[in-house]
Design an enzyme around this catalytic site. Structure first.
Site, mmCIF file in Angstrom:
data_model
loop_
_atom_site.group_PDB
_atom_site.id
_atom_site.type_symbol
_atom_site.label_atom_id
_atom_site.label_comp_id
_atom_site.label_asym_id
_atom_site.label_seq_id
_atom_site.Cartn_x
_atom_site.Cartn_y
_atom_site.Cartn_z
ATOM 1 N N CYS A 13 0.866 -1.177 0.000
ATOM 2 C CA CYS A 13 0.000 0.000 0.000
ATOM 3 C C CYS A 13 0.908 1.233 0.000
ATOM 4 O O CYS A 13 1.647 1.451 0.959
ATOM 5 C CB CYS A 13 -0.906 -0.017 1.227
ATOM 6 S SG CYS A 13 -2.042 1.362 1.242
ATOM 7 N N ASP A 56 -10.791 3.788 -3.297
ATOM 8 C CA ASP A 56 -9.662 4.560 -2.771
ATOM 9 C C ASP A 56 -9.976 6.047 -2.904
ATOM 10 O O ASP A 56 -10.284 6.522 -4.001
ATOM 11 C CB ASP A 56 -8.386 4.189 -3.545
ATOM 12 C CG ASP A 56 -7.132 4.585 -2.794
ATOM 13 O OD1 ASP A 56 -7.153 5.613 -2.089
ATOM 14 O OD2 ASP A 56 -6.125 3.862 -2.918
ATOM 15 N N CYS A 86 -4.442 6.222 -5.317
ATOM 16 C CA CYS A 86 -3.966 4.843 -5.141
ATOM 17 C C CYS A 86 -2.536 4.690 -5.678
ATOM 18 O O CYS A 86 -2.306 4.647 -6.890
ATOM 19 C CB CYS A 86 -4.886 3.825 -5.822
ATOM 20 S SG CYS A 86 -4.468 2.128 -5.375
ATOM 21 N N THR A 124 -0.341 2.086 -5.458
ATOM 22 C CA THR A 124 -0.026 0.873 -6.216
ATOM 23 C C THR A 124 -0.753 0.918 -7.567
ATOM 24 O O THR A 124 -0.230 0.422 -8.574
ATOM 25 C CB THR A 124 -0.387 -0.402 -5.429
ATOM 26 O OG1 THR A 124 -1.707 -0.279 -4.888
ATOM 27 C CG2 THR A 124 0.589 -0.649 -4.292
HETATM 28 O O1 PYC Z 1 -2.162 3.539 -2.242
HETATM 29 O O2 PYC Z 1 -1.412 1.584 -2.856
HETATM 30 C C1 PYC Z 1 -2.277 2.299 -2.372
HETATM 31 C C2 PYC Z 1 -3.528 1.664 -1.897
HETATM 32 C C3 PYC Z 1 -3.890 0.358 -1.996
HETATM 33 C C4 PYC Z 1 -5.140 0.227 -1.401
HETATM 34 C C5 PYC Z 1 -5.519 1.460 -0.949
HETATM 35 N N1 PYC Z 1 -4.526 2.337 -1.251
#
Ligand code: PYC
Length: 318
Positions: free
Chosen positions: A90, A237, A241, A243
């Site tokens: 994450c 999200d 996000c 990832t």
């Molecule tokens: O920012 O990688 C991220 C992430 C994954 C799930 C929620 N945020």
């Protein structure tokens, strides 16, 4: 045995919450983080539920258990989890963890190696308090994969590893706008279900549990694209996000449309923005770098009263 109280620190990264358990978690041993994440999931799932589920948490909450590192030269280790299960990786949570460690006085400006279940990432806290994360190696597994989605027809997308498995859809489904949140959740939920039903997976049969849809940005002077990301557990999200941005960077690089070092500005559904670049190692490996801002906004001590039927959270299935 009665659970001793433990301490958490809350933050949000461009709108998406992170709750770091800084002390009082269960003893998961000193082995590799992937092993410890499995132990957390199988033997101590109450901790995930206590932190992320109601009445203390909510659907969007991401938890982070601060651990000792296994890999040498790492400042610490971390295991992320949400309302559904542990997460592989994450990035918004790593940004939140970094400002949390700074808030605790444990780190200052500079680069810090952090051990995770999928590899070591490097978080750099900058003078302006933004954080850049050099992710684990990421790649596009397949391009333009069709899947039949009941009620939505043939949906095409790329499959990519960004630290989690993603299906990335361009310009199909509801418009990527906050006003269409419910339709976006329905669409991406149906896509995720269809991928699983058709046996379309990431490597080693891993489930593609993050679905990402792209549309035009609100303001092309600020962002190159706006996304909507459905996470496992059916929450979306609030940030762009990290990832998911990494998966996008890997796809753009694989398509030849993003050269190493060029900045990609990825807006999320709240129009907050992550900046991303790709670093190409001599062997061709792609390391995405994603940066964003996070703010510490709370601290608490959790109390586990044996008389409280929901001291370990309300299970999401009831
Ligand atoms: O920012 O990688 C991220 C992430 C994954 C799930 C929620 N945020």
């Amino acid at each position: 045995m009665q659970q001793a109280p433990f301490h958490v620190i809350d933050s949000h990264t461009e709108g998406e919450p992170t709750r770091v358990v800084v002390s009082g978690g269960p003893d998961l041993g000193r082995g590799p983080l992937a092993e410890r994440a499995q132990r957390l999931q199988h033997d101590h799932d109450w901790l995930r539920s206590a932190v992320c589920n109601e009445p203390r948490g909510h659907a969007a909450m991401v938890g982070a258990l601060l651990c000792h590192a296994y890999q040498p030269d790492c400042l610490c280790g971390v295991i992320f989890f949400n309302n559904h299960s542990t997460l592989n990786m994450c990035i918004h949570g790593t940004i939140g963890l970094t400002v949390t460690l700074a808030h605790m006085g444990k780190i200052g400006v500079g680069s810090h190696r952090i051990d995770t279940p999928v590899g070591v990432v490097v978080a750099t806290l900058r003078e302006d308090h933004s954080v850049e994360v050099a992710n684990v190696p990421c790649y596009r597994k397949a391009a333009d994969v069709p899947v039949e989605v009941p009620g939505w027809g043939t949906v095409r997308g790329d499959i990519a590893w960004g630290g989690n498995w993603f299906f990335l859809i361009n310009g199909q489904g509801p418009a990527v706008e906050f006003a269409h949140l419910e339709a976006l959740v329905r669409f991406t939920g149906a896509v995720r279900h269809a991928l699983a039903a058709h046996g379309i997976t990431g490597d080693d049969g891993m489930e593609i549990d993050h679905i990402e849809v792209f549309g035009p940005p609100a303001d092309p002077a600020v962002a190159d694209s706006r996304n909507f990301v459905l996470c496992p557990g059916h929450a979306y999200d609030r940030s762009p996000c990290g990832t998911g941005t990494s998966a996008k960077l890997a796809c753009l690089h694989a398509a030849g449309t993003l050269l190493p070092g060029r900045i990609w500005r990825q807006a999320g559904i709240l129009d907050t923005v992550f900046h991303g670049t790709v670093e190409e190692l001599p062997d061709g490996t792609i390391i995405p770098h994603v940066s964003g801002r996070a703010w510490v906004n709370g601290e608490a001590t959790y109390i586990f009263n044996p008389a409280d039927p929901f001291r370990h959270g309300i299970p999401t299935s009831i």
